[in-house]
Motif scaffolding. Structure first.
Motif, short mmCIF file in Angstrom:
data_model
loop_
_atom_site.label_atom_id
_atom_site.label_comp_id
_atom_site.label_asym_id
_atom_site.label_seq_id
_atom_site.Cartn_x
_atom_site.Cartn_y
_atom_site.Cartn_z
N SER A 324 -21.52 8.50 11.91
CA SER A 324 -21.14 7.02 12.37
C SER A 324 -22.14 6.40 11.59
O SER A 324 -23.41 6.77 11.38
N TYR A 477 -11.91 6.88 12.54
CA TYR A 477 -13.23 6.02 12.90
C TYR A 477 -12.79 4.86 13.64
O TYR A 477 -11.76 4.27 13.44
N ASN A 508 -17.69 7.94 14.51
CA ASN A 508 -16.75 8.90 13.79
C ASN A 508 -16.20 9.68 15.20
O ASN A 508 -17.01 10.03 16.25
#
Length: 793
Positions: A324, A477, A508
């Motif tokens: 992420s 995402y 993520n």
């Protein structure tokens, strides 16, 4: 040779590496299973309770496969420092009786190894990593050979034991003579009154205790440089330290750091040299899964590497975090300022404009690209500010209602995979995909130009993040605004700045694909933990099944599960069938709340807390832990300690207080740091109770987006189970595993919530391990007190 002879030869081979006289029960089976699947380039998923010897089994199998030429080296990764130390200890045990010890190195980060960073010599506003990279680049320029090749006139060093003599040194672009002279220039002068030197880790370096500047003979601008780095070049990028520096040829930072400092060589470079020569590399998850950290091992880890992934139940959570990305509003503005600085330079003169344009052209970037990116960042920062202001006004009734914790502001419906609001706004403003895709290249080019001014820039990282924002799909995402509850001491402009720090996040939701790709690039390995069950779910979510089903390169996947090996009579294992401890049943965690569910749990908590010795009570979250702690403080005579979301130092202080003196009660969150990776051995813990099922907040936008992604990948019927229930039960099982850590220890394990029983509504019984399903005895709360008295009596 018959199959029996082959098996006998393999067995003899691993026993030569095994660190003890005889294996534990199941340990031999684990070793042979790992050897068998590793020989075919596959993976073993292994659950083994505390005491099954997973660490030694995995290392023995890996060493055996390397001895037989199947693999060249071994990579061990673990997210827990205590487990890293266990691998180091077991490697030393294995090497102690071996004529061919495994050369091993345990990795730590640059921040832990840099002498200047450790001693706060760098400016306060510069990170160790950024400052180190700047100094490395400057030092490399200072030691560059004038004729493109290295010279060596025999100049002496204090320690020349590791000057490399490889043939490729003749092609080196650096000059070791210049490098050694540069390093020597950073030593205290002979006529100087102050002969003090930089000291760290109990070792004294040869160099002055401040950042040195190069003398004019090296560069008329006299830039700052790193003498430790220069010394490394002076040794032809070799190391004065080898594996003999570590106990039984296992080198840790405690070994290499002081030795490198005394030799005057960069400890991080020493670690890198040892890394390239090691048979076994021990690191953390970042080294394997983080794109930013992976380059450290990229050159030595690949298809010929056998990997051991410890605490593998954490893979999803940790890799999700690593993949992420977040860009804070202030960072966005810094990137805008980087680009503005370059644009301003082009306006100084026609010559300056041509010079900048020529430099940018090397990256296929124009000044117009830079201006467009600057305007984009400026507009995005303004959009972000306005969006936060509007959303807070719409969702809360003024500043007094703003929550004192992080806030998520989703940029799309978490239940629908569709473009986010920022992307849609940008397209309306004319910022199309062509711009987004070029932001990475623009940032790289601008950073290269500005680096000449020794300026710390962020435009490359920000550009990369925004390019990823555009290119990544909207199912995997999830885009949102994150408001970190981090009040500013000097807020400017908007009132919410005094309470929150805003950032744009690409979260993520589905790390399994990335994990699968990592494993596909390695030779094979073992993924192990005390809590992997259900193994079929684990295999699916981390991508092992996808590897096994790959039509082009199918990889075998095996699995093993081993129960707790300690005497069953030494432990009491109970499922207390109290009413489900859900938010709906229990209501708000306040002292005044006296509904039936709260009253039942007050009774259970009081009974457990009054039992023998140290009692660990694990609640579903920290709010509930605070409620339980407040109640128990007045309800029992023991000292009651209450954990909260706090610093590592505070948690360590709390843990030491719990271990010290007479029996106490420690109340924490099952999702906290005291329930995993902490060894409550000996008399440190006598009872552990997990209250409720520690599910995350299912209403969170991120969690809803994760569930949506899992629905696409595994089907709607499996999404909640795979994404939420299984990880929660693994957390509970990890906590319950803190008690009874040795053969002679006694203790009580209790799951408190009817959902842990087989026939309850929304039962999680099927997600427990085989041993737990068979051994845990169901009881109602009123029988808990007599059972505790009977066990300890």
């Amino acid at each position: 040779m018959s199959d029996a002879d082959v098996e006998g030869e393999a067995g003899a081979a691993w026993r030569e590496r095994f660190g003890f006289d005889e294996p534990y029960e199941n340990q031999a089976d684990a070793i042979e299973a790992a050897v068998d699947v590793g020989r075919e380039g596959g993976y073993l998923a292994m659950e083994g309770a505390c005491g099954t010897g997973k660490t030694m089994a995995a290392l023995t199998a890996a060493a055996t496969l390397c001895d037989r030429g199947v693999y060249e080296n071994v990579l061990v990764v673990t997210p827990v420092k205590q487990q890293l130390r266990q691998f180091v200890d077991d490697l030393r045990t294995m090497n102690a009786e071996s004529d061919d010890p495994l050369r091993s190195v345990a990795l730590v980060g640059k921040r832990d190894l840099c002498p200047y960073g450790r001693e706060d010599v760098f400016p306060a506003d510069a990170s160790t990593h950024e400052r180190c990279e700047d100094l490395r680049e400057t030092t490399a320029e200072l030691v560059e050979a004038g004729d493109g090749g290295a010279r060596d006139d025999g100049a002496e060093l204090d320690d020349l034991t590791a000057i490399r003599t490889d043939e490729d040194i003749e092609e080196a672009w650096w000059d070791p003579v210049t490098a050694r002279a540069l390093a020597k220039s950073a030593r205290p002068g002979r006529e100087s009154i102050d002969q003090s030197t930089l000291e760290t880790a109990g070792a004294a370096s040869p160099y002055v205790p401040v950042q040195p500047s190069a003398d004019a003979e090296f560069d008329e601008d006299e830039p700052l440089f790193c003498p430790f780095e220069a010394d490394w070049y002076g040794r032809n990028r070799g190391s004065p330290i080898d594996f003999s520096a570590g106990d039984e040829h296992v080198v840790t930072s405690r070994d290499l750091l002081p030795a490198a400092v005394e030799a005057g060589t960069c400890p991080h470079r020493v670690q890198s040299v040892l890394l390239g020569e090691a048979d076994v590399i021990v690191g953390n998850y970042n080294h394997l899964f983080d794109p930013q950290s992976r380059p450290l091992i990229e050159g030595v880890v690949g298809e010929d590497t056998f990997v051991i992934v410890d605490e593998a139940h954490r893979i999803e959570e940790r890799v999700r975090d690593l993949l992420s990305e977040r860009v804070g509003r202030q960072t966005l503005r810094r990137a805008r300022n980087d680009l503005s600085e370059l644009v301003a330079r082009t306006n100084q003169s026609e010559g300056a404009k041509e010079e900048v344009a020529a430099h940018l052209a090397d990256f296929d970037v124009t000044v117009g690209d830079v201006k467009r990116a600057r305007d984009f960042y400026d507009d995005v920062a303004a959009w972000l500010t306005g969006e936060v202001t509007e959303r807070l006004a719409a969702e809360f009734d003024g500043e007094r209602d703003w929550p004192a914790h992080d806030v998520e502001l989703p940029l799309r419906d978490p239940d629908v995979a569709e473009p986010d609001e920022l992307t849609q706004w940008a397209e309306r403003e004319g910022y199309t995909g062509d711009l987004w895709r070029r932001l990475r290249a623009v940032g790289t080019a601008v950073e290269d130009v500005l680096d000449e001014e020794d300026r710390t820039t962020v435009c490359e990282a920000v550009g990369s993040t925004f390019t990823n924002w555009w290119e990544r799909d909207h199912a995997t995402y999830f885009r949102e605004i994150e408001l970190e509850h981090a009040p500013s001491e000097a807020p400017s402009g908007d009132p919410w700045e005094a309470t929150y720090t805003a950032g744009l996040v690409t979260y993520n939701c589905m790390p399994g694909g990335a994990v699968r790709d990592v494993f596909a690039g390695l030779g094979g390995g073992v993924l192990m933990s005390a809590t992997l069950e259900p193994l079929d779910v684990f295999r699916e979510v981390v991508g092992l099944d996808a590897l096994a089903d790959d039509p082009d390169d199918p990889r075998p996947v095996a699995e093993r599960s081993y129960d707790l090996p300690f005497p069953e009579e030494n432990r009491a294992s109970w499922t207390v069938a109290a009413e489900a401890f859900t938010a709906r049943n229990r209501g708000a965690p306040t002292g005044e709340n006296a509904n039936a569910t709260r009253e039942e749990y007050r009774y259970v908590l009081r009974t457990l807390a009054r039992s023998h010795g140290n009692v660990l009570v694990c609640m579903p979250n920290y709010r509930e832990a605070a409620w339980a702690g407040d109640y128990l403080t007045d309800a029992v005579e023991k000292e009651v300690l209450v954990d909260s979301s706090s610093s590592d130092e505070e948690t360590e202080r709390l843990k030491r207080a719990f271990f010290r003196g007479p029996g106490k009660v420690l109340v924490t969150s099952t999702r906290g740091t005291l329930t995993e990776g902490v060894d409550y051995d000996g008399e440190k813990l006598h009872c552990c109770a997990v209250v409720g099922v520690p599910l995350v907040n299912v209403a969170s936008p991120r969690i809803r987006a994760v569930k949506r992604a899992y629905t696409d990948a595994f089907g709607e019927e499996n999404a909640f189970e795979y994404a939420l229930t299984v990880p929660a039960v693994r957390r509970a099982r990890q906590a319950i595993g803190r008690v009874v850590r040795g053969r002679d220890e006694r203790g009580v394990r209790a799951f408190v919530d009817e959902r842990y029983t087989a026939d309850a509504p929304r039962s999680v019984h099927g997600y427990l391990g085989r041993e737990e399903r068979e051994e845990f005895v169901r009881m109602t709360p009123e029988f808990l007190g007599p059972k505790l008295d009977g066990f300890w009596g």
